[in-house]
Design a protein around this motif. Structure first.
Motif, PDB file in Angstrom:
ATOM      1  N   ILE A 232       0.840  -1.206   0.000  1.00  0.00           N
ATOM      2  CA  ILE A 232       0.000   0.000   0.000  1.00  0.00           C
ATOM      3  C   ILE A 232       0.868   1.245   0.000  1.00  0.00           C
ATOM      4  N   MET A 233       1.884   1.253   0.833  1.00  0.00           N
ATOM      5  CA  MET A 233       2.762   2.408   0.924  1.00  0.00           C
ATOM      6  C   MET A 233       3.558   2.601  -0.369  1.00  0.00           C
ATOM      7  N   GLY A 234       3.965   1.484  -0.991  1.00  0.00           N
ATOM      8  CA  GLY A 234       4.680   1.575  -2.250  1.00  0.00           C
ATOM      9  C   GLY A 234       3.814   2.164  -3.344  1.00  0.00           C
ATOM     10  N   VAL A 235       2.556   1.720  -3.434  1.00  0.00           N
ATOM     11  CA  VAL A 235       1.628   2.245  -4.436  1.00  0.00           C
ATOM     12  C   VAL A 235       1.342   3.723  -4.177  1.00  0.00           C
ATOM     13  N   VAL A 236       1.094   4.065  -2.905  1.00  0.00           N
ATOM     14  CA  VAL A 236       0.849   5.469  -2.557  1.00  0.00           C
ATOM     15  C   VAL A 236       2.061   6.326  -2.912  1.00  0.00           C
ATOM     16  N   GLY A 237       3.264   5.843  -2.563  1.00  0.00           N
ATOM     17  CA  GLY A 237       4.480   6.582  -2.886  1.00  0.00           C
ATOM     18  C   GLY A 237       4.669   6.753  -4.385  1.00  0.00           C
ATOM     19  N   PHE A 238       4.356   5.703  -5.154  1.00  0.00           N
ATOM     20  CA  PHE A 238       4.472   5.766  -6.615  1.00  0.00           C
ATOM     21  C   PHE A 238       3.511   6.796  -7.195  1.00  0.00           C
ATOM     22  N   LEU A 239       2.274   6.804  -6.711  1.00  0.00           N
ATOM     23  CA  LEU A 239       1.285   7.769  -7.195  1.00  0.00           C
ATOM     24  C   LEU A 239       1.679   9.198  -6.830  1.00  0.00           C
ATOM     25  N   LEU A 240       2.178   9.374  -5.604  1.00  0.00           N
ATOM     26  CA  LEU A 240       2.592  10.707  -5.180  1.00  0.00           C
ATOM     27  C   LEU A 240       3.789  11.193  -5.992  1.00  0.00           C
ATOM     28  N   LEU A 241       4.767  10.316  -6.175  1.00  0.00           N
ATOM     29  CA  LEU A 241       5.974  10.687  -6.916  1.00  0.00           C
ATOM     30  C   LEU A 241       5.656  11.032  -8.366  1.00  0.00           C
ATOM     31  N   SER A 242       4.752  10.256  -8.973  1.00  0.00           N
ATOM     32  CA  SER A 242       4.401  10.499 -10.372  1.00  0.00           C
ATOM     33  C   SER A 242       3.607  11.789 -10.550  1.00  0.00           C
ATOM     34  N   ARG A 243       3.054  12.306  -9.452  1.00  0.00           N
ATOM     35  CA  ARG A 243       2.299  13.559  -9.505  1.00  0.00           C
ATOM     36  C   ARG A 243       3.064  14.729  -8.893  1.00  0.00           C
ATOM     37  N   GLY A 244       4.323  14.493  -8.547  1.00  0.00           N
ATOM     38  CA  GLY A 244       5.155  15.563  -8.005  1.00  0.00           C
ATOM     39  C   GLY A 244       4.803  15.947  -6.590  1.00  0.00           C
ATOM     40  N   LYS A 246       4.867  15.225  -2.246  1.00  0.00           N
ATOM     41  CA  LYS A 246       5.839  14.820  -1.243  1.00  0.00           C
ATOM     42  C   LYS A 246       5.622  13.364  -0.855  1.00  0.00           C
ATOM     43  N   VAL A 247       6.717  12.563  -0.835  1.00  0.00           N
ATOM     44  CA  VAL A 247       6.628  11.128  -0.557  1.00  0.00           C
ATOM     45  C   VAL A 247       6.986  10.814   0.893  1.00  0.00           C
ATOM     46  N   PHE A 248       8.157  11.269   1.342  1.00  0.00           N
ATOM     47  CA  PHE A 248       8.639  10.922   2.687  1.00  0.00           C
ATOM     48  C   PHE A 248       8.032  11.858   3.727  1.00  0.00           C
ATOM     49  N   SER A 249       6.867  11.490   4.231  1.00  0.00           N
ATOM     50  CA  SER A 249       6.211  12.282   5.266  1.00  0.00           C
ATOM     51  C   SER A 249       5.416  11.368   6.175  1.00  0.00           C
ATOM     52  N   PHE A 250       5.243  11.792   7.416  1.00  0.00           N
ATOM     53  CA  PHE A 250       4.470  10.998   8.370  1.00  0.00           C
ATOM     54  C   PHE A 250       3.006  10.902   7.934  1.00  0.00           C
ATOM     55  N   GLY A 251       2.529  11.937   7.252  1.00  0.00           N
ATOM     56  CA  GLY A 251       1.150  11.912   6.771  1.00  0.00           C
ATOM     57  C   GLY A 251       0.891  10.782   5.801  1.00  0.00           C
ATOM     58  N   ASN A 252       1.869  10.506   4.947  1.00  0.00           N
ATOM     59  CA  ASN A 252       1.704   9.425   3.980  1.00  0.00           C
ATOM     60  C   ASN A 252       1.762   8.058   4.657  1.00  0.00           C
ATOM     61  N   LEU A 253       2.537   7.953   5.733  1.00  0.00           N
ATOM     62  CA  LEU A 253       2.548   6.712   6.514  1.00  0.00           C
ATOM     63  C   LEU A 253       1.183   6.499   7.158  1.00  0.00           C
ATOM     64  N   ILE A 254       0.624   7.556   7.733  1.00  0.00           N
ATOM     65  CA  ILE A 254      -0.714   7.471   8.332  1.00  0.00           C
ATOM     66  C   ILE A 254      -1.746   7.102   7.279  1.00  0.00           C
ATOM     67  N   LEU A 255      -1.606   7.697   6.094  1.00  0.00           N
ATOM     68  CA  LEU A 255      -2.522   7.413   4.999  1.00  0.00           C
ATOM     69  C   LEU A 255      -2.509   5.929   4.650  1.00  0.00           C
ATOM     70  N   SER A 256      -1.317   5.352   4.543  1.00  0.00           N
ATOM     71  CA  SER A 256      -1.193   3.930   4.210  1.00  0.00           C
ATOM     72  C   SER A 256      -1.775   3.042   5.311  1.00  0.00           C
ATOM     73  N   ILE A 257      -1.539   3.418   6.572  1.00  0.00           N
ATOM     74  CA  ILE A 257      -2.067   2.643   7.695  1.00  0.00           C
ATOM     75  C   ILE A 257      -3.589   2.673   7.704  1.00  0.00           C
TER      76      ILE A 257
END
Length: 418
Positions: A232-244, A246-257
């Motif tokens: 889940i985190m990998g897919v979220v990171g890929f989508l975020l990165l492809s859209r420019g 921010k990837v490395f953030s606590f918010g994105n970890l919370i989002l994946s959880i």
């Protein structure tokens, strides 16, 4: 850019996840009531694991079965000869809090053979087992590739080395597989792209195909919690990165959880999911306090930060790990260099199994696994475990608290050995 423009958007996302979580929780309760509607039931399941035990009245077996909906344990005086079985179980004493974890104990009264076509997972497991003669090595590679359970003896061996997180499929394995295949694909297809389709973003499409393949692998693993969080985190990171974004953030970890918990209620009770999330949290915590883009221009600084990150995560994870698995050994210090060895060993061993030569290293792997003894036990009380988790969350605000986490982990580790 951040994914959410303001707190209102984030709150709306949390509310949607909570609504999905409540709905799935309700559906799980309905399934529980249906399962409990009869005091006994017959379940068609695959035998995953058997462990021989000694009791006052003689030897017996602890059996682990996997049905379409859950995994359950039972006790039997005899070892079943079937791999696909029909198991008669008593359900009247099953509690909802146990049922919702999707892993629980059920008394059984009859186990018989059930003939059904073997699943892809079972066929892969048989292929792995047939390449090894040692039962322990069979368990090791089955766990390494298919997330199958391991015996108490093998679990103790890997705990003594401190490599349980390497054996249990997680984000580390996802990263190794992804990077290895990505490098091979990019290297072989790049010349064709330069000549025939230079207008295509090759890295994007290779990544997209790899995530689809990893999704199929996740299905084969029956959505193993730690690998599910990583995916889940990998897919979220890929989508975020492809859209420019921010990837490395606590918010994105919370989002994946939140996404994981919303669609898989049982993750709320999964130790593997907890370890996986906490491990990533500590990585982000180090990047948050010590990450500096300018350091990426120096190989020396990259090496120093990589080593410091490995040491910090090892020490910071000690107290949470020792609360559940108290075994301590000096050999656990070798987990950092072993992780780098594993980066080469994992894809190499996987390739060897694909061509039917997986048993080449069995003698050396078995000697290595059994070499490290248990040398101590760490006693972490519940209140200490809870306090440490709260302190870890507060470490976002102060770098000094983050350093304190590592020192506490070091203290518990050394104190348990002296």
């Amino acid at each position: 850019m951040n994914l959410f423009a303001n707190f209102r958007q984030f709150s709306l996302f949390v509310a949607i996840c909570m609504a999905i979580f409540v709905l799935n929780f309700y559906l799980e309760f309905r399934n529980y009531e249906k399962f409990k509607s009869s005091p006994y039931s017959f379940i068609k399941a695959n035998l995953l694991f058997s462990d021989k035990r000694q009791g006052k009245s003689g030897d017996y077996y602890i059996l682990q079965f996997k049905s379409d909906k859950f995994i359950f344990y039972t006790r039997s005086k005899d070892l079943p000869k079937c791999s696909s079985c029909e198991v008669g179980v008593i359900t009247k004493n099953l509690k909802f809090k146990d049922y919702i974890t999707s892993r629980f104990f059920l008394p059984s009264f009859k186990i018989s053979d059930f003939d059904e076509p073997k699943s892809l997972t079972n066929r892969l497991k048989e292929s792995i087992i047939n390449q090894h003669t040692s039962t322990k090595i069979q368990e090791l590679y089955s766990a390494l590739y298919l997330a199958t359970p391991i015996s108490k003896e093998l679990r103790q061996n890997v705990t003594n080395w401190g490599i349980a997180h390497i054996i249990a499929i997680s984000g580390f394995h996802l990263s190794v597989i992804f990077i290895f295949i990505f490098f091979i694909s990019n290297f072989t297809i790049k010349p064709l792209q330069d000549r025939y389709f230079p207008y295509i973003n090759l890295r994007f499409y290779i990544s997209l195909i790899l995530f689809i393949l990893m999704g199929f692998y996740l299905y084969i693993l029956d959505f193993t919690p730690s690998f599910l969080r990583s995916y889940i985190m990998g897919v979220v990171g890929f989508l975020l990165l492809s859209r420019g974004l921010k990837v490395f953030s606590f918010g994105n970890l919370i989002l994946s959880i939140l996404i994981g918990l919303a669609f898989s209620v049982e993750l709320l009770f999964s130790i593997g999911f907890y370890f996986s999330c906490f491990g990533v949290y500590f990585i982000f915590l180090y990047i948050y306090h010590f990450g500096n883009k300018e350091d990426l221009s120096s190989y020396k600084r990259i090496f120093i930060h990589t080593l410091a990150l490995e040491i910090f995560v090892f020490l910071a994870m000690n107290i949470p790990v020792y609360y559940f698995f108290p075994t301590v050994s000096w050999y656990q210090l070798s987990v950092i260099p072993l992780a780098y060895v594993f980066i080469i060993f994992y894809p190499l061993s996987l390739f060897l199994h694909l061509i039917g030569c997986g048993g080449i290293f069995d003698e050396w792997v078995l000697k290595f696994i059994e070499f490290a003894p248990s040398q101590g036990r760490a006693n972490v009380d519940l209140w200490q475990f809870i306090a440490y988790n709260i302190l870890a969350l507060l470490a976002i605000y102060k770098k000094q608290i983050m350093i304190l986490l590592a020192l506490l982990g070091l203290f518990v580790y050394i104190f348990a050995l002296i």
